[in-house]
Design a protein around this motif. Structure first.
Motif, PDB file in Angstrom:
ATOM      1  N   MET A 114      22.675  91.622  93.760  1.00  0.00           N
ATOM      2  CA  MET A 114      21.961  92.771  94.321  1.00  0.00           C
ATOM      3  C   MET A 114      21.865  93.900  93.304  1.00  0.00           C
ATOM      4  SD  MET A 114      23.577  92.995  98.119  1.00  0.00           S
ATOM      5  CE  MET A 114      24.235  91.518  98.856  1.00  0.00           C
ATOM      6  N   ILE A 115      22.935  94.143  92.581  1.00  0.00           N
ATOM      7  CA  ILE A 115      22.945  95.195  91.562  1.00  0.00           C
ATOM      8  C   ILE A 115      21.945  94.867  90.465  1.00  0.00           C
ATOM      9  CG2 ILE A 115      24.349  96.148  89.680  1.00  0.00           C
ATOM     10  CD1 ILE A 115      26.724  96.041  91.739  1.00  0.00           C
ATOM     11  N   ARG A 116      21.934  93.618  90.024  1.00  0.00           N
ATOM     12  CA  ARG A 116      20.975  93.212  88.986  1.00  0.00           C
ATOM     13  C   ARG A 116      19.538  93.379  89.470  1.00  0.00           C
ATOM     14  NH1 ARG A 116      24.505  88.039  87.123  1.00  0.00           N
ATOM     15  NH2 ARG A 116      25.841  89.157  85.657  1.00  0.00           N
ATOM     16  N   ALA A 117      19.305  93.113  90.747  1.00  0.00           N
ATOM     17  CA  ALA A 117      17.956  93.294  91.299  1.00  0.00           C
ATOM     18  C   ALA A 117      17.558  94.769  91.306  1.00  0.00           C
ATOM     19  CB  ALA A 117      17.889  92.717  92.715  1.00  0.00           C
ATOM     20  N   LEU A 118      18.483  95.643  91.661  1.00  0.00           N
ATOM     21  CA  LEU A 118      18.184  97.077  91.692  1.00  0.00           C
ATOM     22  C   LEU A 118      17.833  97.606  90.309  1.00  0.00           C
ATOM     23  CD1 LEU A 118      18.086  99.756  93.309  1.00  0.00           C
ATOM     24  CD2 LEU A 118      20.502 100.030  92.731  1.00  0.00           C
ATOM     25  N   PHE A 119      18.547  97.134  89.287  1.00  0.00           N
ATOM     26  CA  PHE A 119      18.340  97.634  87.927  1.00  0.00           C
ATOM     27  C   PHE A 119      17.540  96.654  87.062  1.00  0.00           C
ATOM     28  CE2 PHE A 119      22.181  99.865  89.376  1.00  0.00           C
ATOM     29  CZ  PHE A 119      21.756 101.164  89.183  1.00  0.00           C
ATOM     30  N   HIS A 120      16.741  95.811  87.685  1.00  0.00           N
ATOM     31  CA  HIS A 120      15.970  94.813  86.943  1.00  0.00           C
ATOM     32  C   HIS A 120      14.950  95.497  86.039  1.00  0.00           C
ATOM     33  CE1 HIS A 120      13.413  91.374  86.082  1.00  0.00           C
ATOM     34  NE2 HIS A 120      14.434  90.618  86.471  1.00  0.00           N
ATOM     35  N   GLU A 121      14.674  94.877  84.905  1.00  0.00           N
ATOM     36  CA  GLU A 121      13.739  95.480  83.939  1.00  0.00           C
ATOM     37  C   GLU A 121      12.330  95.642  84.507  1.00  0.00           C
ATOM     38  OE1 GLU A 121      13.462  91.056  82.175  1.00  0.00           O
ATOM     39  OE2 GLU A 121      15.127  92.391  81.921  1.00  0.00           O
ATOM     40  N   ARG A 122      11.917  94.785  85.455  1.00  0.00           N
ATOM     41  CA  ARG A 122      10.590  94.966  86.076  1.00  0.00           C
ATOM     42  C   ARG A 122      10.535  96.279  86.835  1.00  0.00           C
ATOM     43  NH1 ARG A 122      10.652  89.109  88.244  1.00  0.00           N
ATOM     44  NH2 ARG A 122      12.098  90.177  89.599  1.00  0.00           N
ATOM     45  N   ARG A 123      11.638  96.640  87.489  1.00  0.00           N
ATOM     46  CA  ARG A 123      11.664  97.909  88.218  1.00  0.00           C
ATOM     47  C   ARG A 123      11.666  99.067  87.220  1.00  0.00           C
ATOM     48  NH1 ARG A 123      12.663  98.961  92.941  1.00  0.00           N
ATOM     49  NH2 ARG A 123      14.354 100.417  92.579  1.00  0.00           N
ATOM     50  N   ALA A 124      12.371  98.915  86.112  1.00  0.00           N
ATOM     51  CA  ALA A 124      12.384  99.968  85.086  1.00  0.00           C
ATOM     52  C   ALA A 124      10.988 100.132  84.492  1.00  0.00           C
ATOM     53  CB  ALA A 124      13.396  99.632  83.997  1.00  0.00           C
ATOM     54  N   ALA A 125      10.292  99.021  84.240  1.00  0.00           N
ATOM     55  CA  ALA A 125       8.940  99.080  83.683  1.00  0.00           C
ATOM     56  C   ALA A 125       7.961  99.732  84.657  1.00  0.00           C
ATOM     57  CB  ALA A 125       8.467  97.676  83.323  1.00  0.00           C
ATOM     58  N   ALA A 126       8.227  99.606  85.946  1.00  0.00           N
ATOM     59  CA  ALA A 126       7.358 100.211  86.964  1.00  0.00           C
ATOM     60  C   ALA A 126       7.755 101.653  87.258  1.00  0.00           C
ATOM     61  CB  ALA A 126       7.415  99.390  88.253  1.00  0.00           C
TER      62      ALA A 126
ATOM     63  N   ARG B 265       9.015  97.132  94.437  1.00  0.00           N
ATOM     64  CA  ARG B 265       9.223  97.100  92.990  1.00  0.00           C
ATOM     65  C   ARG B 265       9.078  98.463  92.337  1.00  0.00           C
ATOM     66  NH1 ARG B 265       5.438  93.218  90.500  1.00  0.00           N
ATOM     67  NH2 ARG B 265       6.731  91.721  91.605  1.00  0.00           N
ATOM     68  N   SER B 266       8.150  99.283  92.813  1.00  0.00           N
ATOM     69  CA  SER B 266       7.918 100.579  92.172  1.00  0.00           C
ATOM     70  C   SER B 266       8.542 101.748  92.934  1.00  0.00           C
ATOM     71  CB  SER B 266       6.417 100.810  92.003  1.00  0.00           C
ATOM     72  OG  SER B 266       5.795 100.825  93.262  1.00  0.00           O
ATOM     73  N   ARG B 267       9.361 101.470  93.933  1.00  0.00           N
ATOM     74  CA  ARG B 267      10.007 102.526  94.713  1.00  0.00           C
ATOM     75  C   ARG B 267      11.344 102.891  94.080  1.00  0.00           C
ATOM     76  NH1 ARG B 267       8.643 105.018  98.728  1.00  0.00           N
ATOM     77  NH2 ARG B 267       7.081 103.518  99.321  1.00  0.00           N
ATOM     78  N   ALA B 268      11.505 104.149  93.744  1.00  0.00           N
ATOM     79  CA  ALA B 268      12.759 104.620  93.148  1.00  0.00           C
ATOM     80  C   ALA B 268      13.782 104.890  94.249  1.00  0.00           C
ATOM     81  CB  ALA B 268      12.509 105.890  92.343  1.00  0.00           C
ATOM     82  N   PHE B 269      15.010 104.532  93.977  1.00  0.00           N
ATOM     83  CA  PHE B 269      16.114 104.792  94.904  1.00  0.00           C
ATOM     84  C   PHE B 269      17.100 105.739  94.237  1.00  0.00           C
ATOM     85  CE2 PHE B 269      14.472 100.752  96.258  1.00  0.00           C
ATOM     86  CZ  PHE B 269      14.593 100.767  97.632  1.00  0.00           C
ATOM     87  N   CYS B 270      17.572 106.725  94.972  1.00  0.00           N
ATOM     88  CA  CYS B 270      18.604 107.602  94.424  1.00  0.00           C
ATOM     89  C   CYS B 270      19.982 107.138  94.885  1.00  0.00           C
ATOM     90  CB  CYS B 270      18.351 109.050  94.810  1.00  0.00           C
ATOM     91  SG  CYS B 270      18.338 109.333  96.579  1.00  0.00           S
TER      92      CYS B 270
ATOM     93  N   ALA C 181      18.207  91.281  99.092  1.00  0.00           N
ATOM     94  CA  ALA C 181      17.961  92.423  98.201  1.00  0.00           C
ATOM     95  C   ALA C 181      17.159  91.980  96.989  1.00  0.00           C
ATOM     96  CB  ALA C 181      19.284  93.052  97.767  1.00  0.00           C
ATOM     97  N   GLU C 182      17.484  90.808  96.466  1.00  0.00           N
ATOM     98  CA  GLU C 182      16.776  90.311  95.290  1.00  0.00           C
ATOM     99  C   GLU C 182      15.297  90.099  95.589  1.00  0.00           C
ATOM    100  OE1 GLU C 182      19.685  89.390  96.618  1.00  0.00           O
ATOM    101  OE2 GLU C 182      20.689  87.980  95.305  1.00  0.00           O
ATOM    102  N   GLU C 183      14.986  89.473  96.740  1.00  0.00           N
ATOM    103  CA  GLU C 183      13.594  89.230  97.112  1.00  0.00           C
ATOM    104  C   GLU C 183      12.860  90.534  97.407  1.00  0.00           C
ATOM    105  OE1 GLU C 183      14.286  86.788 100.496  1.00  0.00           O
ATOM    106  OE2 GLU C 183      14.305  84.922  99.351  1.00  0.00           O
ATOM    107  N   ALA C 184      13.484  91.397  98.170  1.00  0.00           N
ATOM    108  CA  ALA C 184      12.826  92.654  98.554  1.00  0.00           C
ATOM    109  C   ALA C 184      12.551  93.531  97.345  1.00  0.00           C
ATOM    110  CB  ALA C 184      13.681  93.402  99.573  1.00  0.00           C
ATOM    111  N   LEU C 185      13.519  93.691  96.460  1.00  0.00           N
ATOM    112  CA  LEU C 185      13.342  94.584  95.316  1.00  0.00           C
ATOM    113  C   LEU C 185      12.343  94.043  94.299  1.00  0.00           C
ATOM    114  CD1 LEU C 185      17.031  95.740  94.908  1.00  0.00           C
ATOM    115  CD2 LEU C 185      15.089  97.156  95.598  1.00  0.00           C
ATOM    116  N   ALA C 186      12.062  92.750  94.334  1.00  0.00           N
ATOM    117  CA  ALA C 186      11.069  92.165  93.434  1.00  0.00           C
ATOM    118  C   ALA C 186       9.667  92.181  94.036  1.00  0.00           C
ATOM    119  CB  ALA C 186      11.459  90.727  93.087  1.00  0.00           C
TER     120      ALA C 186
ATOM    121  N   ALA D 182      10.504 102.780  88.412  1.00  0.00           N
ATOM    122  CA  ALA D 182      11.124 102.834  89.731  1.00  0.00           C
ATOM    123  C   ALA D 182      12.605 103.190  89.651  1.00  0.00           C
ATOM    124  CB  ALA D 182      10.947 101.495  90.442  1.00  0.00           C
ATOM    125  N   LEU D 183      12.988 103.886  88.621  1.00  0.00           N
ATOM    126  CA  LEU D 183      14.386 104.279  88.483  1.00  0.00           C
ATOM    127  C   LEU D 183      14.512 105.793  88.584  1.00  0.00           C
ATOM    128  CD1 LEU D 183      15.409 101.892  85.578  1.00  0.00           C
ATOM    129  CD2 LEU D 183      15.727 101.553  88.030  1.00  0.00           C
TER     130      LEU D 183
END
Length: 114
Positions: A53-65, A31-36, A21-26, A67-68
């Motif tokens: 896995m939770i940290r990867a989902l809510f990582h700041e890079r995803r927030a900056a993209a 990275r820019s795909r939002a998940f509900c 999950a960490e590798e895929a979400l980064a 993707a939340l």
């Protein structure tokens, strides 16, 4: 593999990754795909892989993209099979604390536990 089966006909799914999950979400693909919703299963009973896995989902890079999603449902599996002997309740609390911290760090309000 499951990844190959999901990517091939008759499913032919495009958004499948053979990675943690960490590798895929980064990755660029995710990275820019939002998940509900997200469901995490570490299979080993330990809290730490779920927390990663939770940290990867809510990582700041995803927030900056951006993707939340406005709201996210998160589920996870913990089994009694924990080699260190930590209680199921303690492990559940550790995962929920990590979820609250990671989601809160990118702007989500406190989670509802159902």
């Amino acid at each position: 593999s499951t990844c190959a089966a999901l990517s091939a006909p008759p499913h032919s799914l495009e958004h499948v990754a053979h990675a943690s999950a960490e590798e895929a979400l980064a990755s660029e693909q995710w990275r820019s795909r939002a998940f509900c919703a997200a469901y995490f299963d570490g299979c080993g009973g330990q809290a730490e892989p779920l927390i990663a896995m939770i940290r990867a989902l809510f990582h700041e890079r995803r927030a900056a993209a951006a993707a939340l999603a406005p709201a996210v449902a998160v589920g996870f599996t913990l089994t009694r099979a924990e080699p260190g002997g930590a209680s199921l309740g303690d492990r559940e609390v550790a995962v929920l604390r990590a979820l609250t911290a990671a989601a809160g760090a990118v702007g989500y309000s406190s989670p509802s536990h159902v």
